[in-house]
Design a protein around this motif. Structure first.
Motif, PDB file in Angstrom:
ATOM      1  N   PRO A  96       0.803  -1.230   0.000  1.00  0.00           N
ATOM      2  CA  PRO A  96       0.000   0.000   0.000  1.00  0.00           C
ATOM      3  C   PRO A  96       0.831   1.274   0.000  1.00  0.00           C
ATOM      4  N   LYS A  97       2.019   1.245   0.599  1.00  0.00           N
ATOM      5  CA  LYS A  97       2.824   2.470   0.661  1.00  0.00           C
ATOM      6  C   LYS A  97       3.177   2.989  -0.722  1.00  0.00           C
ATOM      7  N   ALA A  98       3.381   2.086  -1.674  1.00  0.00           N
ATOM      8  CA  ALA A  98       3.712   2.518  -3.035  1.00  0.00           C
ATOM      9  C   ALA A  98       2.601   3.387  -3.618  1.00  0.00           C
ATOM     10  N   TYR A  99       1.362   3.121  -3.230  1.00  0.00           N
ATOM     11  CA  TYR A  99       0.220   3.877  -3.739  1.00  0.00           C
ATOM     12  C   TYR A  99       0.130   5.246  -3.076  1.00  0.00           C
ATOM     13  N   VAL A 100       0.445   5.288  -1.795  1.00  0.00           N
ATOM     14  CA  VAL A 100       0.451   6.575  -1.099  1.00  0.00           C
ATOM     15  C   VAL A 100       1.560   7.467  -1.665  1.00  0.00           C
ATOM     16  N   ASP A 101       2.744   6.894  -1.856  1.00  0.00           N
ATOM     17  CA  ASP A 101       3.878   7.668  -2.354  1.00  0.00           C
ATOM     18  C   ASP A 101       3.619   8.205  -3.763  1.00  0.00           C
ATOM     19  N   THR A 105       1.287  11.576  -2.875  1.00  0.00           N
ATOM     20  CA  THR A 105       2.389  12.541  -2.861  1.00  0.00           C
ATOM     21  C   THR A 105       2.786  12.944  -4.289  1.00  0.00           C
ATOM     22  N   GLY A 106       2.906  11.952  -5.160  1.00  0.00           N
ATOM     23  CA  GLY A 106       3.289  12.246  -6.540  1.00  0.00           C
ATOM     24  C   GLY A 106       2.288  13.136  -7.250  1.00  0.00           C
ATOM     25  N   SER A 107       0.994  12.859  -7.064  1.00  0.00           N
ATOM     26  CA  SER A 107      -0.032  13.682  -7.712  1.00  0.00           C
ATOM     27  C   SER A 107      -0.050  15.096  -7.137  1.00  0.00           C
ATOM     28  N   TRP A 108       0.188  15.224  -5.843  1.00  0.00           N
ATOM     29  CA  TRP A 108       0.287  16.558  -5.246  1.00  0.00           C
ATOM     30  C   TRP A 108       1.447  17.329  -5.869  1.00  0.00           C
ATOM     31  N   SER A 126      -7.705   9.039 -13.900  1.00  0.00           N
ATOM     32  CA  SER A 126      -8.375   8.406 -12.781  1.00  0.00           C
ATOM     33  C   SER A 126      -8.821   7.016 -13.239  1.00  0.00           C
ATOM     34  N   THR A 127      -9.783   6.430 -12.567  1.00  0.00           N
ATOM     35  CA  THR A 127     -10.102   5.033 -12.853  1.00  0.00           C
ATOM     36  C   THR A 127     -11.551   4.712 -12.560  1.00  0.00           C
ATOM     37  N   THR A 155      -6.881   6.179  -3.500  1.00  0.00           N
ATOM     38  CA  THR A 155      -5.867   7.177  -3.845  1.00  0.00           C
ATOM     39  C   THR A 155      -6.246   7.918  -5.118  1.00  0.00           C
ATOM     40  N   LYS A 156      -6.884   7.231  -6.047  1.00  0.00           N
ATOM     41  CA  LYS A 156      -7.288   7.891  -7.285  1.00  0.00           C
ATOM     42  C   LYS A 156      -8.404   8.907  -7.033  1.00  0.00           C
ATOM     43  N   LYS A 157      -9.375   8.531  -6.201  1.00  0.00           N
ATOM     44  CA  LYS A 157     -10.426   9.500  -5.854  1.00  0.00           C
ATOM     45  C   LYS A 157      -9.826  10.677  -5.098  1.00  0.00           C
ATOM     46  N   SER A 158      -8.883  10.416  -4.235  1.00  0.00           N
ATOM     47  CA  SER A 158      -8.226  11.489  -3.497  1.00  0.00           C
ATOM     48  C   SER A 158      -7.510  12.447  -4.443  1.00  0.00           C
TER      49      SER A 158
END
Length: 334
Positions: A96-101, A105-108, A126-127, A155-158
């Motif tokens: 899951p951390k890979a998705y948060v990163d 973070t990457g999208s921000w 998005s998806t 993460t995509k909705k976020s």
């Protein structure tokens, strides 16, 4: 025009970049070359793009703001298309951390970059996964999408929500598009079509989840790219609001659009289509529904058609045949 595209060594980013380069545009491609799947496939995609004098690759992670700023300085983009992400529904259960990163973070970081660069249009991927297990079908952009079934979807909705806030605060025209099971040549090895064809040709069983009772709204890659390219020219603005079906924000130049044909295919029909294209039957291994899977995806294509005049239309039979032809030419001996 000048484009900055993240994820150009990935499946979708590669095809979009190639389309734009073939039309004579300039593309700066940003990619982390992560080992989620065989990096050699990513390198081969970038090598094809590098045949064009208009392509400039930058290797870096989305979490690295300095690398993104370097890419923007090189490319001076008119348009930014953010396609890079940590993909995969099931992998989000393992890492899951890979998705948060990457996806948060990457999208921000991309939003911060757009704030500084001020492109004419920011577009981000998005998806359909954000619709979760919605009972209402087809999935319309105006439906609630607040019950994601996986961290990937969350993460995509976020990322959509963050993009709306930045569009409001900094007035960067922003369009988020939701993909529906994209497939085609140069696709990802972890996706069903690639795995099915590879397994059938090597006499290995294919794994069919949900006992084959699922359905998916498959989108051939050329149709997806056509949808993205057409949306590039449709800036979200009040003068192109589409009645009751639009997601155009009342507070920001921001819109969400499905890119899907609205023609879901049952999984067993898809398997039979693959078997026909390959020319031999599969060894079928029936398995239960996997954690995080949804029973169906089904796009409402009305908003895309109203905005662009386009609806994805390449049949699954034609798309699978093209994939099998590509696989035999490019991957059979790999």
């Amino acid at each position: 025009m000048r484009y900055l595209i993240t994820g150009t060594a990935g499946f979708i980013g590669f095809h979009l970049a190639k389309r734009l380069l073939d039309e004579g545009h300039f593309v700066t491609g940003f990619d982390g070359m992560t080992p989620y799947y065989d990096v050699r496939l990513k390198e081969r995609r970038h090598a094809i793009l590098a045949r064009s004098n208009g392509f400039r690759p930058v290797i870096g992670m989305l979490e690295d703001k300095a690398a993104l700023e370097q890419a923007a300085e090189i490319g001076d983009p008119d348009v930014i298309v953010h396609l890079a992400a940590q993909a995969g529904v099931r992998y989000s259960l393992e890492n899951p951390k890979a998705y948060v990163d990457s996806n948060l973070t990457g999208s921000w970081n991309i939003l911060e970059l757009a704030k500084a660069v001020r492109p004419r249009h920011l577009l981000l991927a998005s998806t359909s996964s954000i619709y979760g297990a919605n009972e209402k079908i087809p999935f319309a952009e105006t439906d609630r999408a607040d019950e994601p079934m996986t961290l990937y979807a969350a993460t995509k909705k976020s990322a959509e929500l963050m993009a709306h806030s930045y569009a409001h605060l900094y007035q960067v025209p922003t369009t988020a598009f939701r993909f529906f099971t994209v497939y085609g040549p140069w696709g990802r090895p972890d996706m069903a079509l690639f795995k099915f064809v590879d397994s059938i040709l090597h006499d290995r069983p294919i794994e069919i989840y949900g006992e084959g009772r699922m359905s998916r709204d498959f989108t051939y890659i050329d149709d997806l790219v056509e949808g993205i390219v057409r949306l590039m020219g449709v800036l979200p603005a009040q003068d192109n609001r589409i009645d009751d079906i639009d997601t155009l924000s009342h507070h920001a130049p921001f819109r969400v659009v499905n890119i899907g044909g609205g023609q879901p295919v049952e999984l067993m029909r898809f398997v039979e289509t693959v078997e026909a294209a390959v020319g031999r039957p599969a060894i079928r291994k029936m398995l239960p529904m996997q954690q995080g899977d949804v029973p169906r995806t089904f796009a409402a294509p009305d908003l895309l058609k109203a905005l662009t005049g386009f609806t994805p239309s390449i049949s699954v039979e034609e798309g699978v045949r093209r994939f099998v032809d590509w696989y035999r030419a490019e991957m059979a001996d790999v």
